[in-house]
Design a protein around this motif. Structure first.
Motif, PDB file in Angstrom:
ATOM      1  N   GLY A 189       1.023  -9.580   7.202  1.00 42.45           N
ATOM      2  CA  GLY A 189       0.333 -10.060   8.393  1.00 42.45           C
ATOM      3  C   GLY A 189       1.250 -10.874   9.269  1.00 42.45           C
ATOM      4  N   ASP A 190       0.893 -11.015  10.553  1.00 47.86           N
ATOM      5  CA  ASP A 190       1.669 -11.879  11.450  1.00 47.86           C
ATOM      6  C   ASP A 190       0.748 -12.907  12.092  1.00 47.86           C
ATOM      7  OD1 ASP A 190       0.358 -10.669  13.618  1.00 47.86           O
ATOM      8  OD2 ASP A 190       2.003  -9.275  14.013  1.00 47.86           O
ATOM      9  N   SER A 191       1.336 -13.799  12.870  1.00 44.77           N
ATOM     10  CA  SER A 191       0.556 -14.875  13.491  1.00 44.77           C
ATOM     11  C   SER A 191      -0.182 -14.414  14.733  1.00 44.77           C
ATOM     12  CB  SER A 191       1.492 -16.042  13.852  1.00 44.77           C
ATOM     13  OG  SER A 191       2.548 -15.601  14.693  1.00 44.77           O
ATOM     14  N   HIS A 192      -0.118 -13.127  15.055  1.00 47.36           N
ATOM     15  CA  HIS A 192      -0.807 -12.564  16.214  1.00 47.36           C
ATOM     16  C   HIS A 192      -2.069 -11.801  15.809  1.00 47.36           C
ATOM     17  CE1 HIS A 192       2.738 -13.525  18.716  1.00 47.36           C
ATOM     18  NE2 HIS A 192       3.413 -13.194  17.626  1.00 47.36           N
ATOM     19  N   GLY A 193      -2.455 -11.916  14.540  1.00 50.48           N
ATOM     20  CA  GLY A 193      -3.683 -11.277  14.078  1.00 50.48           C
ATOM     21  C   GLY A 193      -3.520  -9.876  13.536  1.00 50.48           C
ATOM     22  N   ASN A 194      -2.297  -9.390  13.444  1.00 57.50           N
ATOM     23  CA  ASN A 194      -2.059  -8.038  12.926  1.00 57.50           C
ATOM     24  C   ASN A 194      -1.878  -8.062  11.411  1.00 57.50           C
ATOM     25  OD1 ASN A 194      -1.797  -6.861  15.636  1.00 57.50           O
ATOM     26  ND2 ASN A 194       0.136  -7.999  15.720  1.00 57.50           N
ATOM     27  N   VAL A 195      -2.472  -7.103  10.737  1.00 62.53           N
ATOM     28  CA  VAL A 195      -2.278  -6.928   9.298  1.00 62.53           C
ATOM     29  C   VAL A 195      -2.107  -5.437   9.026  1.00 62.53           C
ATOM     30  CG1 VAL A 195      -3.234  -7.208   6.976  1.00 62.53           C
ATOM     31  CG2 VAL A 195      -3.689  -8.940   8.719  1.00 62.53           C
ATOM     32  N   VAL A 196      -1.065  -5.093   8.279  1.00 62.63           N
ATOM     33  CA  VAL A 196      -0.852  -3.702   7.877  1.00 62.63           C
ATOM     34  C   VAL A 196      -0.646  -3.644   6.373  1.00 62.63           C
ATOM     35  CG1 VAL A 196       0.216  -3.080  10.091  1.00 62.63           C
ATOM     36  CG2 VAL A 196       1.674  -3.793   8.162  1.00 62.63           C
ATOM     37  N   HIS A 197      -0.780  -2.446   5.835  1.00 60.78           N
ATOM     38  CA  HIS A 197      -0.391  -2.219   4.441  1.00 60.78           C
ATOM     39  C   HIS A 197       0.828  -1.315   4.425  1.00 60.78           C
ATOM     40  CE1 HIS A 197      -1.623   2.020   4.176  1.00 60.78           C
ATOM     41  NE2 HIS A 197      -2.695   1.695   4.895  1.00 60.78           N
ATOM     42  N   LEU A 198       1.624  -1.429   3.371  1.00 58.46           N
ATOM     43  CA  LEU A 198       2.790  -0.569   3.185  1.00 58.46           C
ATOM     44  C   LEU A 198       2.622   0.249   1.909  1.00 58.46           C
ATOM     45  CD1 LEU A 198       3.928  -3.474   4.584  1.00 58.46           C
ATOM     46  CD2 LEU A 198       5.956  -2.025   4.729  1.00 58.46           C
ATOM     47  N   PHE A 199       1.382   0.702   1.717  1.00 57.45           N
ATOM     48  CA  PHE A 199       1.023   1.612   0.640  1.00 57.45           C
ATOM     49  C   PHE A 199       1.047   0.920  -0.724  1.00 57.45           C
ATOM     50  CE2 PHE A 199       3.009   3.816   4.191  1.00 57.45           C
ATOM     51  CZ  PHE A 199       1.922   4.546   4.636  1.00 57.45           C
ATOM     52  N   GLU A 200       0.857   1.729  -1.755  1.00 63.09           N
ATOM     53  CA  GLU A 200       0.615   1.160  -3.075  1.00 63.09           C
ATOM     54  C   GLU A 200       1.822   1.292  -3.983  1.00 63.09           C
ATOM     55  OE1 GLU A 200       0.107   5.483  -3.844  1.00 63.09           O
ATOM     56  OE2 GLU A 200      -0.428   4.163  -2.196  1.00 63.09           O
ATOM     57  N   ARG A 201       1.787   0.492  -5.047  1.00 61.92           N
ATOM     58  CA  ARG A 201       2.740   0.584  -6.149  1.00 61.92           C
ATOM     59  C   ARG A 201       1.943   0.691  -7.446  1.00 61.92           C
ATOM     60  NH1 ARG A 201       5.479  -3.972  -3.055  1.00 61.92           N
ATOM     61  NH2 ARG A 201       4.187  -5.427  -4.255  1.00 61.92           N
ATOM     62  N   ASP A 202       2.470   1.418  -8.400  1.00 59.94           N
ATOM     63  CA  ASP A 202       1.866   1.489  -9.733  1.00 59.94           C
ATOM     64  C   ASP A 202       2.708   0.645 -10.682  1.00 59.94           C
ATOM     65  OD1 ASP A 202       1.104   2.303 -12.409  1.00 59.94           O
ATOM     66  OD2 ASP A 202       0.076   3.996 -11.492  1.00 59.94           O
ATOM     67  N   CYS A 203       2.083  -0.341 -11.298  1.00 59.52           N
ATOM     68  CA  CYS A 203       2.786  -1.253 -12.217  1.00 59.52           C
ATOM     69  C   CYS A 203       2.142  -1.217 -13.594  1.00 59.52           C
ATOM     70  CB  CYS A 203       2.750  -2.678 -11.660  1.00 59.52           C
ATOM     71  SG  CYS A 203       3.390  -2.831  -9.982  1.00 59.52           S
ATOM     72  N   SER A 204       1.720  -0.022 -14.014  1.00 57.91           N
ATOM     73  CA  SER A 204       0.962   0.096 -15.261  1.00 57.91           C
ATOM     74  C   SER A 204       1.813  -0.017 -16.513  1.00 57.91           C
ATOM     75  CB  SER A 204       0.199   1.428 -15.280  1.00 57.91           C
ATOM     76  OG  SER A 204      -0.717   1.504 -14.202  1.00 57.91           O
ATOM     77  N   LEU A 205       3.109   0.268 -16.409  1.00 52.51           N
ATOM     78  CA  LEU A 205       3.954   0.178 -17.595  1.00 52.51           C
ATOM     79  C   LEU A 205       4.291  -1.286 -17.838  1.00 52.51           C
ATOM     80  CD1 LEU A 205       5.233   2.151 -19.656  1.00 52.51           C
ATOM     81  CD2 LEU A 205       7.382   1.789 -18.473  1.00 52.51           C
ATOM     82  N   GLN A 206       3.554  -1.890 -18.758  1.00 53.72           N
ATOM     83  CA  GLN A 206       3.660  -3.322 -19.010  1.00 53.72           C
ATOM     84  C   GLN A 206       3.753  -3.591 -20.508  1.00 53.72           C
ATOM     85  OE1 GLN A 206       0.294  -5.315 -17.249  1.00 53.72           O
ATOM     86  NE2 GLN A 206       0.584  -4.375 -15.244  1.00 53.72           N
ATOM     87  N   ARG A 207       4.374  -4.722 -20.815  1.00 54.10           N
ATOM     88  CA  ARG A 207       4.399  -5.216 -22.190  1.00 54.10           C
ATOM     89  C   ARG A 207       3.929  -6.655 -22.172  1.00 54.10           C
ATOM     90  NH1 ARG A 207       6.937  -8.070 -25.915  1.00 54.10           N
ATOM     91  NH2 ARG A 207       8.352  -8.987 -24.390  1.00 54.10           N
ATOM     92  N   ARG A 208       2.833  -6.903 -22.857  1.00 49.83           N
ATOM     93  CA  ARG A 208       2.229  -8.249 -22.874  1.00 49.83           C
ATOM     94  C   ARG A 208       1.994  -8.739 -21.446  1.00 49.83           C
ATOM     95  NH1 ARG A 208       5.396 -12.375 -26.500  1.00 49.83           N
ATOM     96  NH2 ARG A 208       3.638 -13.643 -25.788  1.00 49.83           N
ATOM     97  N   HIS A 209       1.490  -7.841 -20.598  1.00 48.33           N
ATOM     98  CA  HIS A 209       1.143  -8.139 -19.213  1.00 48.33           C
ATOM     99  C   HIS A 209       2.359  -8.422 -18.330  1.00 48.33           C
ATOM    100  CE1 HIS A 209      -2.991  -8.176 -20.572  1.00 48.33           C
ATOM    101  NE2 HIS A 209      -2.707  -9.124 -21.450  1.00 48.33           N
ATOM    102  N   GLN A 210       3.545  -8.211 -18.859  1.00 48.91           N
ATOM    103  CA  GLN A 210       4.757  -8.327 -18.056  1.00 48.91           C
ATOM    104  C   GLN A 210       5.182  -6.923 -17.634  1.00 48.91           C
ATOM    105  OE1 GLN A 210       6.353 -10.928 -16.950  1.00 48.91           O
ATOM    106  NE2 GLN A 210       5.952 -12.676 -18.265  1.00 48.91           N
ATOM    107  N   LYS A 211       5.414  -6.741 -16.333  1.00 54.59           N
ATOM    108  CA  LYS A 211       5.772  -5.422 -15.831  1.00 54.59           C
ATOM    109  C   LYS A 211       7.160  -5.019 -16.322  1.00 54.59           C
ATOM    110  CE  LYS A 211       3.010  -6.519 -11.791  1.00 54.59           C
ATOM    111  NZ  LYS A 211       3.028  -6.980 -10.387  1.00 54.59           N
ATOM    112  N   VAL A 212       7.297  -3.759 -16.721  1.00 55.50           N
ATOM    113  CA  VAL A 212       8.562  -3.224 -17.205  1.00 55.50           C
ATOM    114  C   VAL A 212       9.151  -2.242 -16.195  1.00 55.50           C
ATOM    115  CG1 VAL A 212       9.702  -1.916 -19.051  1.00 55.50           C
ATOM    116  CG2 VAL A 212       7.849  -3.519 -19.609  1.00 55.50           C
TER     117      VAL A 212
END
Length: 646
Positions: A215-238
């Motif tokens: 987001g910026d201070s002019h009221g604009n918000v965008v997304h830059l798509f998704e990431r998959d972080c499912s490969l984890q060990r003890r909730h720490q991303k690998v």
């Protein structure tokens, strides 16, 4: 535009920010503790300021020292990186009150999303779906137990101020709840100074999907798509990747739109990440994805988003903090290719992933293959005071398989010694058929058990290559770097063992040599003529290093020349892997134990580490006392094998 920037962080992320700032013509100021006096980020910046002793609580977590350093060096702005003070609203406000530019979201936005329970209530009001659970103010163990029982097991206990997997426990049954709650609260108190928790229903086939927002201070918000972080060990991303495998356009539109709504609900400015949990039992579906939390900072895994969008997120941070609008509109952003990131840690998978600290006497990172983000270099040290990440390995391909292949090659050719790493573990994950199919969930590593753990025994090719190198050295031939086929030893002697001790080259095709490999004797049969070996050899001082392009490195010694011999701890010695505090002792002297049984718990580097019995036996000595501080390699207990007791 900001003209001078202080980075209130260290290591890899400090180097990352400095690189972009330099490209933009911005002067940079680093801060450092005693432990980091010779660190790469200190030398990379235009100026550096010492801010205190090695423990983070006396240096990197002291906001007053950081602000004073900014003023003393005439820095206009402070970038917090990630971790440390990056999501501390009070620090953000103090920076602003000091007349400096804060490169991050407003203190109000940080507070709104900082506590998981309050954030979920805000998301519900904004129409963002959230996971079922308990967010109440009553934090008594009895109430929490009752709520967990009502939700139904398994449940997840999460520290409301948590992050990075700290202060989080999965509970399978009512009988486990009390112990897990105590452990979770201890870790939360140590890491965040807040013991409050929330309870969530644990999704049985969960995938961790997160969306990068800006987001910026002019009221604009965008997304830059998704990431998959499912490969984890003890909730720490690998391993993280972008985009998420199996994500169809309709589901992507739904989850990304929900992320933008979440950011707008808190008037968000800057880089942030909306994290979702997906029930993937029937694939990714928009009606089975729920909000978990928001990270009000740049994420460790932001490079994969940069690789598929062509955007420098740090540059966007600096431009937005300078008051500029977002450089691109939503319709100007698109996914191009596939990217993956693996976190290379100084840890030993064969010893329960305990951190491995010490000097990086040998360090080879595959920068010729992929993008490497690091804050260390050969000759530097992995300190016990901070996160043990050595580097982030980032690949990009036109499709997912090519990204996997490049990352696998990078992990295979990473070589670090004597510090141990998870490179071989990463490689095993990447080579898994389930990972290749894109069907894993967050339980993949725990479900796989020992299958992903690399063998700590040297392969036959490594032993043979080591024996040949030792023989070559004994014959007076220099051991130079060589790769497949043992190429590049002495030009004068095409056979590396020519003239070696006791060898008779006409005595038959094989010669036997005993060498020391990582402290263990190994006997090798040296072929003559030799076949090509899938191994590499390098020297590091007086040590010969041998690897097999699988991320493992073995140290070779000539066992004939050891004199009195190397001293190796008894196999049953339970040593402290690093400085820390004993917080629980589960056994007594004289007690019989079984392989894998929990012996004690050590708190170090803000995490709890469980030390277990290496084999069936009896506790013959017990030096560990709950509450005691211990140093690295202190003998905490001794286990005698059952047969030794007979």
């Amino acid at each position: 535009m900001i003209q001078s920037l202080l980075i209130a962080n260290r290591g890899e992320i400090a180097c990352r920010i400095i690189r972009t700032a330099r490209r933009m013509g911005i002067r940079t100021v680093a801060v450092y503790s005693d432990a980091d006096a010779k660190a790469l980020h200190v030398r990379s910046a235009d100026e550096a300021v010492h801010i205190g002793p090695s423990p983070a609580r006396e240096s990197y977590l002291v906001g007053e020292k950081i602000i004073a350093a900014a003023k003393a060096t005439n820095a206009e702005a402070i970038h917090p990186g990630y971790g440390f003070l990056s999501e501390n609203a009070d620090f953000a406000q103090a920076v602003i009150d000091a007349g400096l530019v804060w490169v991050g979201p407003s203190p109000q936005s940080i507070r709104a999303m900082g506590l998981k329970d309050a954030a979920k209530e805000r998301m519900i009001a904004a129409g963002v779906p959230v996971t079922p659970g308990y967010l109440g103010a009553d934090q008594s163990p009895e109430r929490l137990q009752a709520e967990a029982d009502a939700i139904g097991y398994p449940v997840l206990i999460k520290a409301v101020a948590g992050g990075g997997g700290k202060g989080m426990r999965r509970v399978e049954s009512a009988g486990e709840f009390s112990h897990s709650l105590d452990s979770c609260c201890r870790e939360a108190a140590s890491s965040f100074g807040n013991t409050d928790v929330l309870i969530e229903k644990y999704i049985l086939s969960p995938r961790h999907i997160e969306v990068q927002v800006f987001g910026d201070s002019h009221g604009n918000v965008v997304h830059l798509f998704e990431r998959d972080c499912s490969l984890q060990r003890r909730h720490q991303k690998v391993i993280e990747e972008a985009p998420a495998p199996g994500m169809d356009p309709e589901t992507r539109e739904a989850i990304c739109a929900a992320a933008v709504r979440a950011a707008k609900a808190v008037d968000y400015v800057g880089a942030g990440t909306i994290e979702f949990i997906a029930d993937a039992s029937e694939g990714l579906r928009a009606d089975r994805i729920w909000f978990m939390e928001m990270n009000t900072r740049l994420q460790v895994e932001h490079p994969v988003t940069e690789e598929i969008t062509g955007v420098d997120l740090v540059e966007w941070q600096l431009r937005v903090a300078s008051g500029e609008p977002l450089p691109k509109r939503q319709d100007e952003l698109a996914i191009n290719g596939w990217a993956m990131e693996a976190r290379l840690y100084a840890e030993d998978p064969t010893k329960g992933f305990l951190p491995s600290i010490g000097k990086l006497e040998h360090l080879t990172l595959p920068e010729h293959i992929i993008r490497v983000e690091t804050g260390v270099e050969e000759g530097g040290e992995v300190s016990p005071f901070y996160d043990p990440m050595i580097a982030k390995l980032v690949s990009r391909g036109n499709d997912r398989q090519s990204a996997i292949d490049d990352l696998a090659q990078a992990a295979a050719t990473t070589a670090v010694w004597p510090v141990r790493t998870n490179a071989a573990f990463i490689l095993n994950c990447l080579r898994s058929p389930d990972f290749a199919a894109g069907t894993i969930n967050t339980g993949f590593i725990s479900d796989a058990g020992e299958q992903l753990i690399p063998d700590d025994a040297p392969p036959a090719a490594v032993v043979v290559a080591g024996a040949m190198a030792v023989a070559s050295r004994s014959a007076g031939n220099p051991v130079q770097q060589f790769g497949h086929g043992l190429i590049g030893l002495s030009e004068a002697n095409s056979r590396p063992w020519t003239g070696a001790f006791g060898f008779r080259l006409n005595a038959g095709p094989n010669q036997m040599v005993t060498i020391d490999v990582d402290g263990n004797p190994q006997t090798a049969s040296i072929p003559d003529p030799y076949d090509e070996l899938d191994a590499w050899v390098e020297t590091c001082g007086n040590t010969i290093l041998v690897g097999q392009n699988d991320g493992r490195v073995f140290a070779i010694h000539d066992s004939r020349n050891d004199g009195a011999g190397h001293h190796h701890a008894h196999d049953g010695d339970i040593l402290s892997p690093m400085p820390g505090k004993i917080i629980a002792v589960e056994v007594t002297q004289g007690q019989a134990v079984t392989k894998g049984q929990k012996l004690l718990t050590l708190e170090a580097m803000k995490m709890e580490h469980t030390l277990t019995a290496p084999f069936d036996g009896v506790v013959t000595e017990l030096a560990a006392v709950a509450g005691a501080q211990v140093q690295v390699e202190a003998v905490l207990a001794r286990i005698a094998a059952s047969e030794e007791q007979g």
